[in-house]
Enzyme design. Structure first.
Site, mmCIF file in Angstrom:
data_model
loop_
_atom_site.group_PDB
_atom_site.id
_atom_site.type_symbol
_atom_site.label_atom_id
_atom_site.label_comp_id
_atom_site.label_asym_id
_atom_site.label_seq_id
_atom_site.Cartn_x
_atom_site.Cartn_y
_atom_site.Cartn_z
ATOM 1 N N LYS A 68 41.009 54.100 97.172
ATOM 2 C CA LYS A 68 42.294 53.226 96.627
ATOM 3 C C LYS A 68 42.508 53.895 95.186
ATOM 4 O O LYS A 68 43.878 54.200 95.145
ATOM 5 C CB LYS A 68 41.796 51.752 96.282
ATOM 6 C CG LYS A 68 41.796 51.089 97.779
ATOM 7 C CD LYS A 68 40.915 49.625 97.567
ATOM 8 C CE LYS A 68 40.688 49.113 98.888
ATOM 9 N NZ LYS A 68 39.606 47.859 98.633
ATOM 10 N N GLN B 102 36.606 44.084 94.659
ATOM 11 C CA GLN B 102 36.026 44.690 95.931
ATOM 12 C C GLN B 102 35.122 43.749 96.390
ATOM 13 O O GLN B 102 33.827 43.356 95.840
ATOM 14 C CB GLN B 102 35.315 45.974 95.628
ATOM 15 C CG GLN B 102 34.843 46.577 96.867
ATOM 16 C CD GLN B 102 36.046 47.007 97.959
ATOM 17 O OE1 GLN B 102 37.036 47.565 97.478
ATOM 18 N NE2 GLN B 102 36.147 46.710 99.129
ATOM 19 N N ASP C 169 45.376 41.576 97.470
ATOM 20 C CA ASP C 169 44.679 41.521 98.723
ATOM 21 C C ASP C 169 45.368 40.202 99.388
ATOM 22 O O ASP C 169 45.251 40.246 100.821
ATOM 23 C CB ASP C 169 43.341 41.081 98.554
ATOM 24 C CG ASP C 169 42.522 42.247 98.284
ATOM 25 O OD1 ASP C 169 42.891 43.341 99.090
ATOM 26 O OD2 ASP C 169 41.428 42.136 97.685
#
Length: 316
Positions: A67, A111, A134
């Site tokens: 990322k 994460q 997300d």
């Protein structure tokens, strides 16, 4: 001239499904993101995607590197906080709150998974839902259910975009999602049932708690495997000619174990590859959510509409 004698019957050719790689889909999404990054940069704004990693899990650290590398290529700032595995829930919340309060940070992800002693869902609720790239904050799942503008869950949105890119008809067809998880199965079922040209399907959600789940998968025009059970989908579970999307995976060390057995390509009409299917589109959608959040923060675009409707647009 006489032909040589045959040593036996000719081997039958094995039909192979059309492959649906995610790479070309992701490239088009990211090209759009790059254009939007350039527009913000001209306004003196650097879009920013912050990341938080807790502990030293190799796979999680690898995802963060992917990322960060993509962020650099697109022109995003990528502030990062790496907490030790011994971090407390309060430590994690403090980092999230600091990123929430920083106006230079437009998008944020923690994460997953976090160490066992931490509660990821509690941490997610601390996050500013408008910075949730997300798309998994409870408020954003509610926005999805009510068809309100907001960041979409990345893997479901990527699957809709993939189907649209390859011109696979979904509207009016039977889609079966094998798996009911919060990150894929449930939100995908909502997304593909919505009234939109790239959705509008008859969606059935089935799971391993259903004794005869293959009865449902064998009738699907589009089958999405999202169970997280390696090899659960075998050729006998697939309707001949169906489209098969492998969304669920597990890892054994560094080895990827997909839900869909590769032999399903003998039966399916189209199928995502074992590697490079849904993964690239998931990352691309994360950055689409991030650039939309940045645009919203500076008021440079009608990003609400972009966030709520762009997942399944036909990318040309």
């Amino acid at each position: 001239m006489s032909q040589p004698a045959s040593n036996g019957p000719e081997p039958e050719s094995t039909p192979s499904a059309r492959l649906l790689p995610g790479g070309p889909v992701a490239e088009r999404i990211l090209a759009d993101v790059a254009t939007r990054v350039a527009a913000l940069t001209r306004e003196g704004v650097t879009p920013s995607l912050a990341t938080v990693l807790v502990g030293d899990d190799d796979a999680s650290a690898g995802y963060i590197r992917i990322k960060q590398r993509q962020a650099a290529e697109l022109g995003f700032a990528s502030p990062h906080e790496h907490l030790p595995a011994s971090a407390t829930q309060a430590d994690l919340h403090a980092v999230i709150t600091a990123f929430n309060d920083d106006p230079a940070v437009h998008g944020l992800l923690v994460q997953h998974p976090v160490p066992r002693h931490l509660d990821y869902d509690r941490a997610l609720q601390v996050m500013d839902p408008d910075k949730d790239v997300d798309g998994m904050h409870p408020l954003n799942i509610g926005r999805l259910a009510l068809e309100l503008p907001g960041p979409l869950p990345c893997t479901p949105a990527g699957i809709e975009a993939l189907l649209a890119h390859y011109e696979i008809p979904v509207a009016g067809r039977e889609v079966v999602v094998l798996g009911r998880g919060a990150t894929l199965g449930r939100p995908l079922s909502i997304l593909l049932a919505q009234k939109r040209p790239t959705a509008n399907a008859a969606v059935t959600v089935v799971h391993t708690g259903v004794g005869d789940w293959p009865r449902y998968t064998r009738r699907a025009d589009v089958l999405v495997a999202a169970a997280g059970v390696p090899g659960i989908v075998q050729p006998e579970h697939v309707k001949p000619g169906a489209v098969v999307i492998g969304g669920g995976v597990r890892y054994e060390g560094r080895r990827l174990l997909p839900d869909v057995d590769e032999s399903c390509a003998r039966v399916a009409g189209a199928i995502t590859p074992r590697v490079g299917g849904v993964g690239p589109t998931t990352v691309a959608m994360l950055f689409r959510n991030a650039i939309t959040a940045a645009e919203r923060a500076v008021g440079s675009a009608d990003s609400a509409g972009a966030a709520g409707s762009a997942a399944g647009e036909k990318l040309r």
